[in-house]
Design a protein around this motif. Structure first.
Motif, PDB file in Angstrom:
ATOM      1  N   ALA A  23       0.831  -1.209   0.000  1.00  0.00           N
ATOM      2  CA  ALA A  23       0.000   0.000   0.000  1.00  0.00           C
ATOM      3  C   ALA A  23       0.863   1.255   0.000  1.00  0.00           C
ATOM      4  O   ALA A  23       0.566   2.229  -0.711  1.00  0.00           O
ATOM      5  CB  ALA A  23      -0.935  -0.014   1.207  1.00  0.00           C
ATOM      6  N   ALA A  24       1.948   1.246   0.766  1.00  0.00           N
ATOM      7  CA  ALA A  24       2.854   2.395   0.797  1.00  0.00           C
ATOM      8  C   ALA A  24       3.506   2.609  -0.565  1.00  0.00           C
ATOM      9  O   ALA A  24       3.672   3.758  -1.009  1.00  0.00           O
ATOM     10  CB  ALA A  24       3.920   2.194   1.873  1.00  0.00           C
ATOM     11  N   MET A  25       3.867   1.523  -1.241  1.00  0.00           N
ATOM     12  CA  MET A  25       4.444   1.650  -2.582  1.00  0.00           C
ATOM     13  C   MET A  25       3.439   2.249  -3.557  1.00  0.00           C
ATOM     14  O   MET A  25       3.799   3.076  -4.399  1.00  0.00           O
ATOM     15  CB  MET A  25       4.903   0.282  -3.114  1.00  0.00           C
ATOM     16  N   LEU A  26       2.192   1.832  -3.446  1.00  0.00           N
ATOM     17  CA  LEU A  26       1.150   2.378  -4.318  1.00  0.00           C
ATOM     18  C   LEU A  26       0.950   3.865  -4.068  1.00  0.00           C
ATOM     19  O   LEU A  26       0.869   4.660  -5.011  1.00  0.00           O
ATOM     20  CB  LEU A  26      -0.161   1.613  -4.128  1.00  0.00           C
ATOM     21  N   VAL A  27       0.910   4.256  -2.802  1.00  0.00           N
ATOM     22  CA  VAL A  27       0.761   5.674  -2.463  1.00  0.00           C
ATOM     23  C   VAL A  27       1.973   6.462  -2.952  1.00  0.00           C
ATOM     24  O   VAL A  27       1.819   7.554  -3.539  1.00  0.00           O
ATOM     25  CB  VAL A  27       0.554   5.852  -0.939  1.00  0.00           C
ATOM     26  N   LEU A  28       3.162   5.928  -2.755  1.00  0.00           N
ATOM     27  CA  LEU A  28       4.370   6.602  -3.222  1.00  0.00           C
ATOM     28  C   LEU A  28       4.370   6.729  -4.743  1.00  0.00           C
ATOM     29  O   LEU A  28       4.771   7.760  -5.286  1.00  0.00           O
ATOM     30  CB  LEU A  28       5.615   5.850  -2.748  1.00  0.00           C
TER      31      LEU A  28
END
Length: 151
Positions: A23-28
């Motif tokens: 999820a953090a990678m997607l947001v980034l």
């Protein structure tokens, strides 16, 4: 003996941390794409997600199928990340020794490999020890009703 939390629970760090990392990678990727993608989005999708992610998933599954320790997933993920970085360099003129992109891809591939590991481990626990455990979702298991909770 200390009452340890059940390793098959849905709130296990082996499930939550990879999902949070993805999820953090997607947001980034949405907020600052240049922090994730070095050359092009197509390059990233092909090499990192499809080829590297598929290999990471299969790597996690292979480690679990051999009943090997989870630490091997991390070691193999780091080696796989080096191979993915080389493909970016050799095929798409990316930077070979870019620590920031290496770390981003290592986190991504380790998260995918961890989920692959967990999917097989859940199957192993519910099939091999079917008198003790039952499925509690796609990546988790629980004690069967009537079994001793301390076991």
């Amino acid at each position: 003996m200390a009452n340890l939390p059940h390793p098959g629970r849905p709130s296990s760090p082996m499930i939550l941390l990879p999902l949070l990392a993805l999820a953090a990678m997607l947001v980034l990727f949405i907020v600052r794409p240049s922090a994730v993608v070095e050359v092009s989005t197509g390059d990233f999708m092909l090499v990192t997600l499809f080829l590297g992610g598929g290999a990471a998933w299969l790597t996690g599954r292979a480690v679990a199928k051999g009943w090997k320790p989870f630490t091997l997933v991390l070691a193999y993920s780091l080696l796989l990340t080096a191979a993915v970085r080389f493909c970016h360099f050799a095929l798409f003129k990316g930077t070979l020794f870019a620590l920031d992109y290496y770390l981003v891809e290592a986190v991504l591939l380790f998260a995918i490999a961890t989920l692959g590991f967990r999917s097989v481990r859940k199957q192993q626990m519910t099939v091999r020890y079917d008198w003790l455990y039952e499925s509690a979702g796609p990546l988790s298991w629980r004690n069967k009703a009537g079994t001793d909770e301390a076991a």
